[in-house]
Design a protein around this motif. Structure first.
Motif, PDB file in Angstrom:
ATOM      1  N   PRO A  65       0.806  -1.221   0.000  1.00 29.26           N
ATOM      2  CA  PRO A  65       0.000   0.000   0.000  1.00 29.26           C
ATOM      3  C   PRO A  65       0.842   1.276   0.000  1.00 29.26           C
ATOM      4  N   GLU A  66       2.052   1.198   0.528  1.00 25.08           N
ATOM      5  CA  GLU A  66       2.949   2.359   0.553  1.00 25.08           C
ATOM      6  C   GLU A  66       3.321   2.814  -0.866  1.00 25.08           C
ATOM      7  N   LEU A  67       3.255   1.887  -1.829  1.00 24.56           N
ATOM      8  CA  LEU A  67       3.666   2.179  -3.199  1.00 24.56           C
ATOM      9  C   LEU A  67       2.490   2.364  -4.159  1.00 24.56           C
ATOM     10  N   ALA A  68       1.273   2.391  -3.640  1.00 29.00           N
ATOM     11  CA  ALA A  68       0.079   2.438  -4.491  1.00 29.00           C
ATOM     12  C   ALA A  68       0.088   3.637  -5.436  1.00 29.00           C
ATOM     13  N   ARG A  69       0.442   4.803  -4.931  1.00 29.00           N
ATOM     14  CA  ARG A  69       0.451   6.014  -5.772  1.00 29.00           C
ATOM     15  C   ARG A  69       1.449   5.885  -6.919  1.00 29.00           C
ATOM     16  N   TYR A  70       2.600   5.301  -6.647  1.00 28.23           N
ATOM     17  CA  TYR A  70       3.616   5.140  -7.678  1.00 28.23           C
ATOM     18  C   TYR A  70       3.181   4.109  -8.728  1.00 28.23           C
ATOM     19  N   ARG A  71       2.506   3.048  -8.289  1.00 25.41           N
ATOM     20  CA  ARG A  71       1.982   2.069  -9.250  1.00 25.41           C
ATOM     21  C   ARG A  71       0.943   2.724 -10.157  1.00 25.41           C
ATOM     22  N   GLU A  72       0.082   3.545  -9.575  1.00 30.64           N
ATOM     23  CA  GLU A  72      -0.937   4.245 -10.370  1.00 30.64           C
ATOM     24  C   GLU A  72      -0.281   5.130 -11.428  1.00 30.64           C
ATOM     25  N   GLN A  73       0.799   5.808 -11.068  1.00 33.25           N
ATOM     26  CA  GLN A  73       1.512   6.647 -12.042  1.00 33.25           C
ATOM     27  C   GLN A  73       2.027   5.813 -13.204  1.00 33.25           C
ATOM     28  N   LEU A  74       2.645   4.680 -12.907  1.00 30.16           N
ATOM     29  CA  LEU A  74       3.201   3.833 -13.971  1.00 30.16           C
ATOM     30  C   LEU A  74       2.110   3.268 -14.867  1.00 30.16           C
ATOM     31  N   LEU A  75       0.990   2.878 -14.288  1.00 33.08           N
ATOM     32  CA  LEU A  75      -0.124   2.368 -15.095  1.00 33.08           C
ATOM     33  C   LEU A  75      -0.734   3.463 -15.949  1.00 33.08           C
ATOM     34  N   TRP A  76      -0.803   4.665 -15.419  1.00 29.85           N
ATOM     35  CA  TRP A  76      -1.374   5.822 -16.128  1.00 29.85           C
ATOM     36  C   TRP A  76      -0.531   6.214 -17.342  1.00 29.85           C
ATOM     37  N   ALA A  77       0.769   6.065 -17.237  1.00 29.92           N
ATOM     38  CA  ALA A  77       1.702   6.585 -18.245  1.00 29.92           C
ATOM     39  C   ALA A  77       1.698   5.757 -19.521  1.00 29.92           C
ATOM     40  N   ASP A  78       1.641   6.458 -20.660  1.00 27.53           N
ATOM     41  CA  ASP A  78       1.912   5.834 -21.955  1.00 27.53           C
ATOM     42  C   ASP A  78       3.416   5.858 -22.227  1.00 27.53           C
ATOM     43  N   ARG A  79       4.069   6.903 -21.716  1.00 31.40           N
ATOM     44  CA  ARG A  79       5.515   7.075 -21.906  1.00 31.40           C
ATOM     45  C   ARG A  79       6.134   7.387 -20.547  1.00 31.40           C
ATOM     46  N   ILE A  80       7.270   6.734 -20.268  1.00 37.73           N
ATOM     47  CA  ILE A  80       8.020   6.979 -19.043  1.00 37.73           C
ATOM     48  C   ILE A  80       9.343   7.618 -19.456  1.00 37.73           C
ATOM     49  N   VAL A  81       9.639   8.775 -18.884  1.00 41.87           N
ATOM     50  CA  VAL A  81      10.899   9.468 -19.152  1.00 41.87           C
ATOM     51  C   VAL A  81      11.701   9.461 -17.861  1.00 41.87           C
ATOM     52  N   MET A  82      12.944   9.003 -17.938  1.00 44.56           N
ATOM     53  CA  MET A  82      13.813   9.005 -16.761  1.00 44.56           C
ATOM     54  C   MET A  82      14.975   9.949 -17.022  1.00 44.56           C
ATOM     55  N   VAL A  83      15.183  10.895 -16.107  1.00 48.52           N
ATOM     56  CA  VAL A  83      16.256  11.885 -16.219  1.00 48.52           C
ATOM     57  C   VAL A  83      17.166  11.686 -15.020  1.00 48.52           C
ATOM     58  N   TYR A  84      18.453  11.392 -15.283  1.00 50.84           N
ATOM     59  CA  TYR A  84      19.358  11.034 -14.193  1.00 50.84           C
ATOM     60  C   TYR A  84      20.810  11.135 -14.650  1.00 50.84           C
ATOM     61  N   PRO A  85      21.737  11.262 -13.700  1.00 51.19           N
ATOM     62  CA  PRO A  85      23.160  11.170 -14.031  1.00 51.19           C
ATOM     63  C   PRO A  85      23.593   9.705 -14.045  1.00 51.19           C
ATOM     64  N   ILE A  86      24.703   9.448 -14.702  1.00 44.27           N
ATOM     65  CA  ILE A  86      25.324   8.123 -14.626  1.00 44.27           C
ATOM     66  C   ILE A  86      26.515   8.258 -13.672  1.00 44.27           C
ATOM     67  N   TRP A  87      26.436   7.544 -12.573  1.00 42.79           N
ATOM     68  CA  TRP A  87      27.503   7.525 -11.575  1.00 42.79           C
ATOM     69  C   TRP A  87      28.044   6.111 -11.498  1.00 42.79           C
ATOM     70  N   TRP A  88      29.361   5.955 -11.621  1.00 40.49           N
ATOM     71  CA  TRP A  88      29.996   4.639 -11.583  1.00 40.49           C
ATOM     72  C   TRP A  88      29.391   3.700 -12.620  1.00 40.49           C
ATOM     73  N   GLY A  89      29.064   4.253 -13.777  1.00 41.28           N
ATOM     74  CA  GLY A  89      28.604   3.443 -14.900  1.00 41.28           C
ATOM     75  C   GLY A  89      27.160   3.003 -14.832  1.00 41.28           C
ATOM     76  N   ARG A  90      26.399   3.540 -13.871  1.00 38.05           N
ATOM     77  CA  ARG A  90      25.007   3.131 -13.740  1.00 38.05           C
ATOM     78  C   ARG A  90      24.180   4.271 -13.139  1.00 38.05           C
ATOM     79  N   PRO A  91      22.848   4.146 -13.157  1.00 40.04           N
ATOM     80  CA  PRO A  91      22.001   5.189 -12.577  1.00 40.04           C
ATOM     81  C   PRO A  91      22.213   5.305 -11.064  1.00 40.04           C
ATOM     82  N   PRO A  92      21.798   6.425 -10.468  1.00 40.44           N
ATOM     83  CA  PRO A  92      21.935   6.599  -9.013  1.00 40.44           C
ATOM     84  C   PRO A  92      21.159   5.547  -8.228  1.00 40.44           C
TER      85      PRO A  92
END
Length: 195
Positions: A65-92
């Motif tokens: 239940p703690e993650l319900a809002r985040y699951r709803e966002q992912l289900l709602w999305a047609d497109r997911i955009v991730m913006v992040y730096p690459i640290w040590w060859g991988r995402p944070p």
């Protein structure tokens, strides 16, 4: 088109934040109407830690239940955009923790007895916008594109997402990093792209 933008950098003065702003401006200036939600993992104080005990079992993570809002966002999305730096060859770590907790069995995929599971997030697309200090070809030649393999094959393909695009910018701490031209490139893409 519904777009979820997941932002993973602790500093709002960063170049990653400038890329986030260009993504949002490009979407805003697009000729087609689009809905956007932004999830700033640091501002939201997203807890990336996995906790499994008598009360929280791994097999129940898809219904936490703690993650319900985040699951709803992912289900709602047609497109997911991730913006992040690459640290040590991988995402944070915070973004990797988001992936660990959100892309759970029973929500993002379902085991079916075959070599690969059934992806439950089919039909969505992903765009990864990342920056790094090292040269642009560093991850290709030294790390065999480990970052892209991790994101595209080990994660998104596993959950049924086939359409994945990368903007991976290197030399971003150099004065010769051509920051403005890279920011314009991202803006132009989001101003004109379809999911």
């Amino acid at each position: 088109m519904n777009t979820l933008v997941v932002y993973a950098h602790p500093n709002r003065e960063s170049l990653s934040y400038a890329f986030l702003q260009r993504v949002l401006k490009g979407i805003q200036d697009h000729s087609a109407p689009m809905e956007v939600q932004v999830l700033d993992l640091y501002e939201d104080e997203f807890d990336p830690r996995l906790v499994f005990n008598k009360e929280k079992r791994r097999r129940d993570m898809h219904a936490d239940p703690e993650l319900a809002r985040y699951r709803e966002q992912l289900l709602w999305a047609d497109r997911i955009v991730m913006v992040y730096p690459i640290w040590w060859g991988r995402p944070p770590a915070i973004l990797l923790g988001y992936i660990d907790r959100m892309f759970a069995s029973g929500f993002a995929y379902r085991d079916n007895g075959k070599l690969l599971p059934e992806g439950l997030l089919k039909g969505k697309s992903v765009v990864c916008v990342s920056t790094m200090k090292g040269p642009a070809k560093y991850t290709l030649f030294w790390l065999h594109d480990a970052h892209k393999v991790l994101m595209k094959k080990a994660l998104f393909r596993y959950v049924g997402i086939r359409k994945v695009k990368f903007f991976e910018f290197g030399s971003m701490e150099s004065p010769k990093g051509r920051h403005e031209s890279k920011l314009r490139k991202v803006y132009r893409y989001f101003r004109t792209a379809n999911a």
